[in-house]
Scaffold this active site. Structure first.
Site, PDB file in Angstrom:
ATOM      1  CG  ASP A 143      -5.149  -7.783  -2.059  1.00 42.72           C
ATOM      2  OD1 ASP A 143      -4.641  -8.921  -2.171  1.00 42.72           O
ATOM      3  OD2 ASP A 143      -5.181  -7.149  -0.988  1.00 42.72           O
TER       4      ASP A 143
ATOM      5  CG  ASP B 275     -14.722  -5.806  -0.506  1.00 43.70           C
ATOM      6  OD1 ASP B 275     -13.483  -5.961  -0.486  1.00 43.70           O
ATOM      7  OD2 ASP B 275     -15.508  -6.584   0.088  1.00 43.70           O
TER       8      ASP B 275
ATOM      9  CB  CYS C 238      -3.314 -14.141  -0.518  1.00 40.72           C
ATOM     10  SG  CYS C 238      -5.101 -14.299  -0.598  1.00 40.72           S
TER      11      CYS C 238
ATOM     12  NE  ARG D 173      -2.554  -1.466   3.470  1.00 45.91           N
ATOM     13  CZ  ARG D 173      -2.873  -2.657   3.976  1.00 45.91           C
ATOM     14  NH1 ARG D 173      -3.748  -3.446   3.359  1.00 45.91           N
ATOM     15  NH2 ARG D 173      -2.346  -3.079   5.110  1.00 45.91           N
TER      16      ARG D 173
HETATM   17  N1  SAH Z   1      -6.839  -5.139  -0.475  1.00 45.90           N
HETATM   18  C1  SAH Z   1      -7.433  -5.239   0.844  1.00 45.90           C
HETATM   19  C2  SAH Z   1      -7.592  -6.684   1.310  1.00 45.90           C
HETATM   20  C3  SAH Z   1      -8.448  -7.529   0.388  1.00 45.90           C
HETATM   21  S1  SAH Z   1      -9.063  -8.977   1.146  1.00 45.90           S
HETATM   22  C4  SAH Z   1      -6.593  -4.422   1.818  1.00 45.90           C
HETATM   23  O1  SAH Z   1      -5.566  -3.855   1.424  1.00 45.90           O
HETATM   24  O2  SAH Z   1      -6.977  -4.340   2.998  1.00 45.90           O
HETATM   25  C5  SAH Z   1     -10.184  -9.545  -0.056  1.00 45.90           C
HETATM   26  C6  SAH Z   1     -11.502  -8.782  -0.142  1.00 45.90           C
HETATM   27  O3  SAH Z   1     -12.235  -9.319  -1.225  1.00 45.90           O
HETATM   28  C7  SAH Z   1     -12.417  -8.864   1.063  1.00 45.90           C
HETATM   29  O4  SAH Z   1     -12.686  -7.582   1.540  1.00 45.90           O
HETATM   30  C8  SAH Z   1     -13.717  -9.515   0.521  1.00 45.90           C
HETATM   31  O5  SAH Z   1     -14.888  -8.918   1.076  1.00 45.90           O
HETATM   32  C9  SAH Z   1     -13.627  -9.212  -0.944  1.00 45.90           C
HETATM   33  N2  SAH Z   1     -14.287 -10.127  -1.867  1.00 45.90           N
HETATM   34  C10 SAH Z   1     -14.298 -11.471  -1.864  1.00 45.90           C
HETATM   35  N3  SAH Z   1     -14.914 -11.960  -2.946  1.00 45.90           N
HETATM   36  C11 SAH Z   1     -15.309 -10.890  -3.689  1.00 45.90           C
HETATM   37  C12 SAH Z   1     -15.988 -10.731  -4.939  1.00 45.90           C
HETATM   38  N4  SAH Z   1     -16.350 -11.789  -5.648  1.00 45.90           N
HETATM   39  N5  SAH Z   1     -16.222  -9.488  -5.380  1.00 45.90           N
HETATM   40  C13 SAH Z   1     -15.844  -8.420  -4.649  1.00 45.90           C
HETATM   41  N6  SAH Z   1     -15.180  -8.504  -3.485  1.00 45.90           N
HETATM   42  C14 SAH Z   1     -14.926  -9.724  -3.005  1.00 45.90           C
END
Ligand code: SAH
Length: 419
Positions: A323, A273, A363, A232
């Site tokens: 991500d 999200d 991940c 970030r």
């Molecule tokens: N980039 C973030 C962490 C991401 S974790 C940071 O820096 O804090 C992964 C995220 O993906 C979660 O918030 C989850 O709610 C979301 N997520 C999971 N499946 C999804 C989908 N199909 N569409 C949109 N968001 C999704």
């Protein structure tokens, strides 16, 4: 005496909880423990058993000592090693020392944030334990039978070593089911108060100079994704360097990358999200950090569908972050996960302006760095775009990997500049 377990007999040692049980491996199955890899799978065990989380002596088929370990009767990973040193005693002092070592490493890493992963499971010699510190709050996950058994000892050690009086337990992860454990969540340590009141589970942390809030009771995992702190921070710099104005943050959670984009000078940031509460927090983080609410759009939607919709609308972006959550929980899911990764990366490449930035992550432990590169390369081919690979990214150093446990390496990312 070692081979018979006599040295650990309660007759000789009044602190031993009970007579040490012995797990004997099949011939040839001692190799992984000899290489200091901490897991033994069910199929490697010739004989022996114990209660959930009980400490056992693991030996080779010929009786040679291999490890002290925690037994987990219902898990595929039947044994998780505590120590490869026969002279070591697995007791409260042992766990206090492991906690101390883990915290000492983080102090030496001199991380410029008050949100820090203090204990990262196997890498810290504490299989099944995750502990994050958020200001004066600790948030922990006890994910294995062995950890469940030693929970009280660990909790006391954590409070003593860190000086943090508040310890919240987030053992509500599905993986506990594999260990035959129920989900649990709530305060594990909290100072007594006259009226029995409890501290709020909300906390504000400071990362890359930003203020970010989280709720250890309601957030994902322990509350926040500390492993992306450095990425970030880097993103803020890259957005400025490449003069990105329109930024798409996919799988934004609470908008850490979105705040980064605004700091980098972006004027139009979209967070996508599927979690409404996470997005509400993302929007709050924009104004909390002094940016105009109008510079940010929160989209409560599926990422894949949103990317397709943007393509239809003819929208493009100067920078995109991908991500996603873990698409491949294990190597067995690698095929389906590969297709899912390729799909979103292909769509993202199509939405990226020439000269634009793509930060793309996986991940999934089951997808190695080389395979991830190939997947992203295939996505670029299908989208008909090429890019420069500026940098490879990994988890922050407070999520360490050890040389004996390559499975610990899970987060990988690529910084790509579209040609
Ligand atoms: N980039 C973030 C962490 C991401 S974790 C940071 O820096 O804090 C992964 C995220 O993906 C979660 O918030 C989850 O709610 C979301 N997520 C999971 N499946 C999804 C989908 N199909 N569409 C949109 N968001 C999704």
């Amino acid at each position: 005496a070692g081979a018979t377990g006599l040295t650990m007999s309660p007759l000789l040692d009044h602190t031993a909880p009970d007579i040490m049980k012995i797990i004997t491996l099949r011939e040839g199955k001692e190799r992984s423990l000899l290489r200091r890899h901490p897991w033994v799978f069910q199929g490697s065990i010739a004989k022996g058993g114990a209660d959930a989380g009980e400490t056992v002596r693991v030996q080779a088929h010929d009786g040679k000592f291999l490890a002290w370990a925690a037994f987990s009767p219902s898990s595929q990973i039947r044994v998780r090693a505590w120590s490869f040193d026969e002279a070591e005693r697995i007791d409260a002092a042992f766990f206090q020392q492991r906690v101390q070592e883990a915290v000492a490493l983080r102090q030496r890493l001199a991380i410029d944030s008050d949100g820090i992963r203090l204990i990262h499971g196997e890498a810290d010699g504490l299989p099944g334990l995750i502990v994050d510190q958020y200001g004066d709050l600790l948030s922990a996950q006890f994910l294995s039978a062995g950890m469940e058994r030693w929970k009280d000892v660990i909790a006391d050690a954590l409070v003593a070593v860190t000086g943090c009086p508040y310890l919240y337990e987030r053992s509500d992860s599905g993986v506990r089911g594999l260990e035959g454990l129920e989900p649990i969540k709530g305060w594990l340590r909290h100072p007594e108060t006259a009226d029995g009141s409890r501290r709020s589970t909300e906390v504000t942390i400071h990362e890359n100079g930003w203020k970010l809030t989280l709720d250890v009771a309601e957030g994902h995992k322990t509350g926040y994704y500390l492993d992306q702190r450095d990425s970030r921070g880097l993103f803020a710099k890259l957005v400025r360097q490449f003069k990105c104005k329109t930024v798409l943050n996919c799988y934004s959670y609470t908008g850490g990358f979105s705040v980064a984009a605004l700091e980098g000078g972006a004027t139009d940031v979209t967070s996508v999200d599927s979690s409404g509460p996470a997005l509400a927090r993302a929007s709050a983080h924009v104004t909390l950090n002094g940016y105009e609410a109008s510079a940010h759009t929160a989209l409560d939607a599926d990422v894949n569908g949103s990317l397709r919709a943007f393509i239809k609308e003819g929208r493009t972006f100067d920078a995109i972050v991908l991500d996603p959550p873990k698409f491949a929980p294990s190597a067995a899911h690698a095929d389906r996960a590969s297709r899912a990764y390729k799909d979103i990366n292909r769509l993202a490449f199509k939405l990226l302006n020439p000269g634009g930035l793509l930060l793309t992550f996986s991940c999934s432990g089951g997808i190695g760095g080389e395979l991830f590169h190939k997947i992203v390369a295939g996505a670029g081919m299908d989208a008909g775009v090429d890019g420069y690979l500026l940098k490879r990214l990994e988890a922050t150093p407070d999520h360490p990997t050890t040389i004996t446990f390559p499975e610990g390496e899970y987060l990988k990312g690529l910084v790509i500049v579209r040609k």
